[in-house]
Design a protein around this motif. Structure first.
Motif, PDB file in Angstrom:
ATOM      1  N   GLN A 157      -9.374   2.868  -6.095  1.00 10.13           N
ATOM      2  CA  GLN A 157      -8.695   1.947  -6.732  1.00 10.13           C
ATOM      3  C   GLN A 157      -8.174   2.871  -8.321  1.00 10.13           C
ATOM      4  O   GLN A 157      -9.218   3.228  -8.636  1.00 10.13           O
ATOM      5  N   TYR A 182      -4.348   0.562  -5.175  1.00  3.01           N
ATOM      6  CA  TYR A 182      -5.150   1.512  -4.671  1.00  3.01           C
ATOM      7  C   TYR A 182      -4.426   2.766  -4.368  1.00  3.01           C
ATOM      8  O   TYR A 182      -3.052   2.670  -4.183  1.00  3.01           O
ATOM      9  N   HIS A 228      -1.573  -4.059  -0.114  1.00  2.00           N
ATOM     10  CA  HIS A 228      -2.514  -4.230  -1.257  1.00  2.00           C
ATOM     11  C   HIS A 228      -3.103  -5.491  -1.062  1.00  2.00           C
ATOM     12  O   HIS A 228      -4.334  -5.542  -1.108  1.00  2.00           O
ATOM     13  N   THR A 270      -7.352  -5.785  -0.232  1.00  3.65           N
ATOM     14  CA  THR A 270      -8.006  -6.964  -1.339  1.00  3.65           C
ATOM     15  C   THR A 270      -8.814  -7.915  -0.303  1.00  3.65           C
ATOM     16  O   THR A 270      -9.825  -8.216  -0.867  1.00  3.65           O
ATOM     17  N   ALA A 276     -12.067  -6.218  -6.130  1.00  4.22           N
ATOM     18  CA  ALA A 276     -11.233  -7.234  -5.270  1.00  4.22           C
ATOM     19  C   ALA A 276     -10.409  -7.826  -6.438  1.00  4.22           C
ATOM     20  O   ALA A 276      -9.212  -8.245  -6.538  1.00  4.22           O
ATOM     21  N   ALA A 314      -7.748  -6.226  -8.286  1.00  2.89           N
ATOM     22  CA  ALA A 314      -6.786  -5.832  -7.445  1.00  2.89           C
ATOM     23  C   ALA A 314      -5.898  -7.592  -7.343  1.00  2.89           C
ATOM     24  O   ALA A 314      -4.492  -7.502  -7.322  1.00  2.89           O
ATOM     25  N   LEU A 315      -6.737  -8.431  -7.399  1.00  4.30           N
ATOM     26  CA  LEU A 315      -6.016  -9.990  -7.454  1.00  4.30           C
ATOM     27  C   LEU A 315      -5.097  -9.880  -8.774  1.00  4.30           C
ATOM     28  O   LEU A 315      -4.379 -10.428  -8.925  1.00  4.30           O
TER      29      LEU A 315
END
Lengths: 186, 393
Positions: free
Chosen positions: B47, B53, B73, B77, B96, B99-100
């Protein structure tokens, strides 16, 4: 699969009409017709091979590390290929004597009655349908082949050839069905 | 003698082509968890600070590709949240959540719905669906309700993209301000289906079941024909996820799936089972490549394992699938074992320039892609209950 269908497929794989026609062709070439005892021996040996194939199916597949569903596809391919050859070129024997006691083994038992398609079908059905049903169906198919071999009236080559080729076509269909079944199985 | 030689040759050809040994490396549920942890570790290490990522990485050349897409993506996640939901280990949630945040910064909101927007302004069904599925997994894992509002907004986007017959449209077109009426996606329909079924699970009684059933029936009865699938059924693991989720909906009277859904589920089991059987005959040799094609990549094979695990769960619930359960379980365990055997270990990773970008990943021709880890990890994790049921602890 119903027992009737197992019988039909093994009948097509053995192709009794093809067996009789192949022997008749050899007679046309001047070779002696195999006697009753030779035919009986040949049929018995071929039947024994089918029984071995069916009974040993699980052990064989275990040795090969192959699932029954995967073997079904291979059996279908072999059956379809052999069926196509018979349908197009007719039933023939490999070169060699077809009379005398040694002929009971070669070529009657192998490869005529107990050929690759019959043995592959026996292994596949032995694994999928059970040994009993496969042996029973094999007995019917081999029994009919023996009867055709020894029936004095079986000299009508045109009819026999046509029936042999039709049975070859049936074997192609049966082989295709096994392929599809094997691909679609889990 | 010549006949026997021909037979021997034929047997050899068969063995080489149609009958090579089917190899299913053994795996236990404990080992599956360890391998899933290794895969999630890769995702966390791969990440970037902005929450994205590494999309693709070539180990021998130590180089990355510049490609990226929001659908994958969202999928990766989702897998990190799914790991937390399935194991109870929430250590993957912070990564996660980063990424959210990236996805939230790219949301378009309109008329009560929300969707991730690509740089060209297009909002894809797949990205929104997997973002929603990820939030659903997060809620299951943590019980945290802070994203309930966003989940409903994403759900309303899915409903916007749904046709009256249950079909799902691929993307919302900024030039028209409407969903593109002609384009459909092989993957996004199933992704949306699963996300809708999870909405019904988490928010029962709000009507998500109706939308779910519409998609289920479209997928089961019409999709392959309508979308011109050459060799139906389309191997859709998301559909398997969704059907299993539907069958387990809480508070339902009787069997949830109809005969068409079950018929389709059975055909999916046959398709994925065949794929696993065929893959189990492939080796990492030029000879096998020539005769049987290259081994499947992690992302491909991972979806088979995900599907089989879902179908096994469905077979455990619905008696109309019960006859298939044992075989499905066998294929799932086999495919999980194959996947596990192909994962790069920490020891093997040491020979490369960036061992941290190699360990825990699946490579093909030197490349790994982030969804190789996503699908493989999800599949292996979800097979654990099958392995436990088989006594493989």
């Amino acid at each position: 699969m119903s027992f009737g269908l197992v019988v039909v497929v093994l009948f097509a794989a053995v192709n009794p009409f093809g067996v009789a026609m192949a022997v008749l062709r050899e007679q046309w070439r001047g070779k002696a017709r195999p006697g009753l005892v030779t035919c009986a021996l040949g049929a018995a040996i071929a039947f024994g091979l089918l029984v071995l194939a069916a009974a040993g199916a699980e052990k064989l597949l275990g040795f090969l590390e192959v699932e029954p569903e995967t073997f079904r596809v291979a059996a279908g391919v072999v059956m379809a290929a052999i069926g196509l050859r018979v349908a197009v070129f007719g039933a023939t024997l490999p070169p060699g004597e077809s009379a005398g006691r040694p002929a009971a083994i070669f070529p009657l038992a192998i490869p005529l009655i107990g050929g690759p398609s019959a043995l592959m079908a026996a292994v596949s059905f032995g694994a999928d349908e059970g040994v009993g049903r496969t042996v029973g169906a094999g007995a019917i198919a081999v029994g009919i082949a023996f009867a055709l071999l020894v029936t004095p009236g079986m000299r009508r080559g045109g009819v026999l050839d046509g029936l042999a080729r039709l049975t070859g076509a049936l074997l192609v269909a049966a082989g295709a069905g096994l392929i599809v079944d094997g691909v679609r199985a889990i | 003698m010549s006949t026997l030689l021909v037979w021997a040759l034929g047997a050899g050809v068969l063995r080489a082509t149609l009958l090579p040994a089917q190899v299913c490396p053994p795996i236990t549920s404990g080992a599956a968890l360890a391998q899933a942890q290794a895969a999630s570790g890769w995702m966390e290490r791969a990440q970037n600070p902005d929450g994205t990522y590494i999309y693709e990485y070539n180990a021998p050349k130590d180089e990355q590709s510049n490609a990226y897409n929001s659908v994958r993506h969202a999928g990766v996640t989702m897998a990190l949240y799914q790991y937390a939901a399935l194991t109870g280990d929430t250590s993957t949630v912070p990564a996660a959540d980063r990424a959210l945040a990236w996805m939230e910064s790219r949301l378009m909101r309109r008329d009560g719905w929300a969707a991730i927007v690509n740089p060209d302004g297009i909002a894809e069904l797949g990205a929104a669906s997997l973002m929603l599925a990820g939030l659903e997994q997060r809620r299951i894992a943590t019980g945290d309700e802070q994203y309930d509002g966003l989940m409903h907004e994403l759900g309303r986007f899915l409903l916007l993209m749904q046709q009256p017959d249950g079909a799902m449209l691929w993307f919302w077109d900024p030039s028209t301000g409407q969903p593109n009426p002609t384009e459909r996606s092989t993957y996004a329909t199933g992704e949306a289906f699963w996300a809708l079924t999870l909405m019904e699970r988490i928010f029962p009684g709000e009507g998500w079941d109706r939308a779910s059933r519409l998609v289920a029936d479209y997928i089961s009865n019409d999709r392959d024909r309508a979308e011109h699938q050459n060799f139906p059924p389309w191997a859709d693991q998301w559909a398997a996820y969704g059907l299993a989720e539907m069958a387990a909906w809480p508070g339902q009277q009787g069997l949830v799936l109809n005969e068409g859904n079950i018929r389709y589920a059975r055909s999916l089991a046959e398709r994925f089972g065949f794929l696993v059987r065929f893959e189990s005959q492939r080796r990492d040799t030029w000879w096998s490549d020539l005769l049987h094609g290259q081994q499947a990549r992690g992302a491909g094979m991972g979806t088979w394992v995900e599907a089989l695990a879902s179908l096994w769960r469905l077979a455990a619930i619905d008696p109309r699938m019960r006859d298939m359960q044992a075989k499905i379980g066998e294929r799932a365990a086999c495919s999980a074992g194959i996947l596990a055997s192909r994962q790069y270990t920490a020891a093997k990773a040491q020979q490369y320039a960036e061992p941290e970008l190699v360990a825990g990943a699946w490579f093909r021709s030197g490349w790994t892609r982030m969804d190789d880890q996503q699908h493989s990890m999800s599949g292996i994790l979800r097979t654990r209950e099958i392995l436990d049921a088989q006594g493989r602890r």
